[in-house]
Motif scaffolding. Structure first.
Motif, PDB file in Angstrom:
ATOM      1  N   MET A   1     -28.741 -40.571  58.753  1.00  0.00           N
ATOM      2  CA  MET A   1     -28.873 -41.544  57.672  1.00  0.00           C
ATOM      3  C   MET A   1     -27.559 -41.659  56.900  1.00  0.00           C
ATOM      4  O   MET A   1     -26.924 -40.647  56.589  1.00  0.00           O
ATOM      5  N   LYS A   2     -27.144 -42.882  56.618  1.00  0.00           N
ATOM      6  CA  LYS A   2     -25.885 -43.109  55.921  1.00  0.00           C
ATOM      7  C   LYS A   2     -26.001 -42.703  54.449  1.00  0.00           C
ATOM      8  O   LYS A   2     -27.034 -42.914  53.825  1.00  0.00           O
ATOM      9  N   ASP A   3     -24.914 -42.159  53.920  1.00  0.00           N
ATOM     10  CA  ASP A   3     -24.907 -41.875  52.488  1.00  0.00           C
ATOM     11  C   ASP A   3     -24.451 -43.124  51.735  1.00  0.00           C
ATOM     12  O   ASP A   3     -24.123 -44.158  52.333  1.00  0.00           O
ATOM     13  N   LYS A   4     -24.443 -43.026  50.411  1.00  0.00           N
ATOM     14  CA  LYS A   4     -24.142 -44.184  49.569  1.00  0.00           C
ATOM     15  C   LYS A   4     -22.772 -44.780  49.886  1.00  0.00           C
ATOM     16  O   LYS A   4     -22.635 -46.007  50.030  1.00  0.00           O
ATOM     17  N   THR A   5     -21.760 -43.936  50.014  1.00  0.00           N
ATOM     18  CA  THR A   5     -20.399 -44.427  50.275  1.00  0.00           C
ATOM     19  C   THR A   5     -20.329 -45.152  51.609  1.00  0.00           C
ATOM     20  O   THR A   5     -19.686 -46.207  51.727  1.00  0.00           O
ATOM     21  N   GLU A   6     -20.995 -44.619  52.623  1.00  0.00           N
ATOM     22  CA  GLU A   6     -20.995 -45.253  53.947  1.00  0.00           C
ATOM     23  C   GLU A   6     -21.692 -46.605  53.912  1.00  0.00           C
ATOM     24  O   GLU A   6     -21.249 -47.559  54.567  1.00  0.00           O
TER      25      GLU A   6
END
Length: 238
Positions: A1-6
């Motif tokens: 799962m992508k984090d916020k920055t990604e």
């Protein structure tokens, strides 16, 4: 799962307005943008709200709506994937004149207006993209405004939606033409289509049934499939 920055970085790279931003602008957006989830049916901003943010659609489906003096509801349009929205009032410095509502669970980037205006003023690549964005929107609205026949208006809307939200599907239909068709990947109730054209749901139902009988479209619950895009487009021409 992508984090916020990604999520922010991936969205900016796919955004028509921001993907060619300078390195400096891109870094400012990475630091200044936030990610907001909007549930189906939730209003992100409403008519009369103050204009504090620009938004970019990350995923999902969002619609612009407004009401007249009699509280009749009109749909002004749908927001394209990775498109900016909520920007007009940031330039005019007015209160919101429409509201943005999620048709399905959606996710957006939220960018403070001061940061957006700063980048729009100082980054020529972003400024040029904003002009291109508005030019394309103006062309689409100008063409639509020429229609006087509601059937042609509705056909033009469906052709435009099929172009912007097309999903290729294969149907098991007994048709002379190939079964490859285009599903408009947006929830489209007859009531919703009526708010886009300004006619009652019952009138939309009659029009869609006539097109279905001619083999132009197939209608199911909240879904519309275009079977003959060429014929529908030809009909929509002024």
């Amino acid at each position: 799962m992508k984090d916020k920055t990604e999520i922010i970085e991936d969205t900016l790279k796919h955004s028509f307005v921001f993907r060619n931003a300078s390195k400096e602008s891109f870094e400012k957006l990475l630091k200044g943008a936030d990610v907001v989830d909007v549930k189906k049916g939730e209003v992100l901003f409403a008519e009369g709200d103050t204009s504090q943010y620009l938004f970019v659609l990350v995923s999902g489906r969002m619609a612009f709506l407004m009401h007249d003096q009699n509280n009749k509801r009109y749909t002004l349009g749908l927001i394209g994937d990775h498109s900016i929205f909520g920007d007009m009032e940031l330039f005019t410095k007015n209160l919101r004149v429409s509201h943005a509502e999620a048709l399905v669970d959606s996710r957006v980037l939220r960018i403070n207006k001061d940061l957006f205006i700063e980048i729009a003023k100082n980054d020529a690549a972003v400024s040029y993209r904003i002009v291109e964005f508005y030019a394309a929107l103006l062309e689409r609205l100008s063409r639509y405004s020429l229609f006087r026949d509601v059937e042609k208006q509705l056909a033009y809307i469906l052709v435009d939606l099929a172009k912007r939200y097309r999903k290729q599907v294969r149907l098991n239909l007994e048709l002379a033409r190939p079964t490859q068709a285009i599903e408009i990947d947006v929830p489209l109730s007859q009531e919703f289509l009526g708010t886009m054209v300004g006619i009652p749901r019952q009138r939309v139902n009659v029009i869609l049934k006539s097109w279905e009988a001619k083999g132009l479209i197939k209608v199911s619950y909240n879904k519309l499939i275009v079977l003959d895009e060429i014929a529908l487009k030809k009909f929509s021409v002024i």
